[in-house]
Design an enzyme around this catalytic site. Structure first.
Site, PDB file in Angstrom:
ATOM      1  N   LEU A 298       0.849  -1.184   0.000  1.00 26.18           N
ATOM      2  CA  LEU A 298       0.000   0.000   0.000  1.00 26.18           C
ATOM      3  C   LEU A 298       0.888   1.238   0.000  1.00 26.18           C
ATOM      4  CD1 LEU A 298      -1.425  -2.393   1.747  1.00 26.18           C
ATOM      5  CD2 LEU A 298      -2.976  -0.589   2.488  1.00 26.18           C
ATOM      6  N   GLY A 384       2.256   4.400   4.429  1.00 28.52           N
ATOM      7  CA  GLY A 384       2.686   3.270   3.603  1.00 28.52           C
ATOM      8  C   GLY A 384       2.850   1.988   4.386  1.00 28.52           C
ATOM      9  N   SER A 385       2.412   0.862   3.822  1.00 29.64           N
ATOM     10  CA  SER A 385       2.420  -0.380   4.589  1.00 29.64           C
ATOM     11  C   SER A 385       2.203  -1.563   3.655  1.00 29.64           C
ATOM     12  CB  SER A 385       1.329  -0.336   5.663  1.00 29.64           C
ATOM     13  OG  SER A 385       0.087   0.010   5.080  1.00 29.64           O
ATOM     14  N   ARG A 386       1.972  -2.729   4.254  1.00 27.78           N
ATOM     15  CA  ARG A 386       1.783  -3.960   3.491  1.00 27.78           C
ATOM     16  C   ARG A 386       0.771  -4.842   4.213  1.00 27.78           C
ATOM     17  NH1 ARG A 386       6.719  -8.308   2.424  1.00 27.78           N
ATOM     18  NH2 ARG A 386       5.455 -10.180   2.704  1.00 27.78           N
TER      19      ARG A 386
END
Length: 417
Positions: A298, A384-386
């Protein structure tokens, strides 16, 4: 507010009303059941917003029982139900007292609790016998400091033990906190008959776009900093920096409505973003055998609200320590992550919310025991991430590959075999 025989012994310490938005939250568990279900609303009057919301949730095959707030309300309730037409009149009955009621799948206290902790415990004890196996009880308490004489603390305690969801409804007079309690376990298969839960904590901008409550807070902080800078340095334009940043910060927490596929074999994306990898691997934390892991990155431009990829029951939730590598890099697999483990009819499914280089805050709103519909919101990651989805490898077939763009709650990333 007078004591209600429908809600035994709630007590009173000041007026508290339930508006339309809080009423929708109170009746959400009844409204989102797509199969035949039974409901019981206690302490209700003909002009109650809770009654209107409950009637809106009626479907063919449903039955709804109403217990009036007082003896004088029974006649008005019956007249109101009859006036709604044959569809409602055939499915709704009005009782004279709570003692005549039968156990229901969803029990709603139409009046907020404002009394002492002891009174609230007594009220709950009096209602437990009207809960069917796996049923949900919903109740509200004023959220302002001093709004109750102990009821809020008691329901908070009950929520720790039996809670399957809590909503803070700020757009109510006064603001209220709605608790959903389940005192006996629900069947896993029930989740497949649910629609995604209504969430009143987000702020609607339009019919299809909301801002999550975290965004409201973040935007408010930015505007507060702008006001402080303006007051402390009136000749400087430094205040423009946080003022202009506020809309962008709030937009990061946008929460759009999504069309969830009706196909029961579809597994949907848990978040918006780009697929990083699709691989089979073992993970002893979740059980024996291999899992199919679909990892999605993301960016800061993507929607960061996370959704359940399948219908299931939250069986476990834990956080694993780690680093804060950039989320698109392979070593982000070892970042701090929150794991939500779901029991489903097809086996164990896990959603991992991983932090990134900038993302340091994970929000998870689905307590153990909660039922999640496919595509239902259950948390978010800031910036921001996953997000990784783990599926039983032999039971699911992937439909996406690295580089594909997916939309949370809508894109089908895999299909049950």
């Amino acid at each position: 507010m007078a004591q209600s025989p429908a809600v035994p012994g709630p007590g009173t310490s000041g007026a508290a009303l339930i508006g339309e938005r809080a009423a929708r939250s109170l009746t959400a568990e009844f409204a989102r059941h797509q199969g035949p279900k039974t409901g019981l609303v206690v302490g209700v009057s003909a002009d109650s917003a809770v009654l209107a919301a409950a009637l809106d949730g009626l479907l063919p095959g449903d039955s709804l029982t109403l217990v009036p707030a007082g003896p004088a309300d029974a006649a008005d309730l019956r007249a109101h139900v009859t006036a709604q037409g044959q569809f409602v009149a055939e499915r709704v009955r009005v009782l004279d007292s709570l003692s005549e009621a039968e156990p229901a799948d969803v029990v709603v206290a139409a009046q907020p609790y404002t009394g002492t902790a002891e009174d609230t415990r007594g009220a709950l004890d009096g209602l437990v016998k009207y809960l069917a196996e796996g049923a949900v009880f919903t109740a509200a308490v004023p959220a302002r400091p001093g709004g109750t004489a102990g009821a809020a603390a008691e329901l908070d305690r009950q929520a720790v033990l039996f809670g399957v969801g809590t909503d803070l409804v700020l757009r109510n007079r006064p603001p209220v906190r709605v608790h959903r309690l389940r005192f006996t376990p629900a069947a896993v298969g029930t989740a497949a008959r649910l629609a995604p839960a209504y969430r009143p904590s987000s702020v609607p901008l339009s019919r299809t776009m909301h801002i999550d409550s975290n965004g409201v807070v973040a935007g408010g902080i930015a505007l507060g900093l702008a006001a402080l800078a303006r007051l402390s340095r009136p000749k400087s334009r430094l205040w423009l920096v946080p003022a202009l940043a506020a809309p962008a910060v709030a937009a990061f927490f946008r929460d759009p409505e999504r069309d969830v596929p009706e196909d029961p074999d579809a597994v949907v994306a848990a978040a918006d973003g780009q697929v990083l990898s699709v691989q089979r691997l073992p993970d002893e934390r979740f059980g024996a055998g291999e899992f199919l892991r679909i990892a999605v990155f993301l960016s800061v431009l993507d929607v960061h609200v996370n959704r359940s990829p399948v219908a299931g029951k939250v069986a476990d939730y834990f956080v694993a320590d780690g680093g804060f590598a950039a989320a698109m890099r392979p070593d982000a697999e070892h970042n701090v992550a929150a794991y939500t483990v779901l029991d489903t009819d097809r086996g164990t499914v896990v959603v991992a919310q991983r932090t990134g280089l900038i993302a340091r805050r994970i929000v998870q709103r689905a307590p153990i025991g909660a039922l999640l519909a496919r595509g239902e919101r259950f948390g978010l990651i800031r910036f921001g991430s996953r997000t990784d989805v783990y599926l039983p490898a032999d039971a699911a077939e992937p439909l996406v590959g690295p580089g594909d763009k997916v939309i949370g709650g809508s894109s089908v990333i895999a299909r049950w075999r």
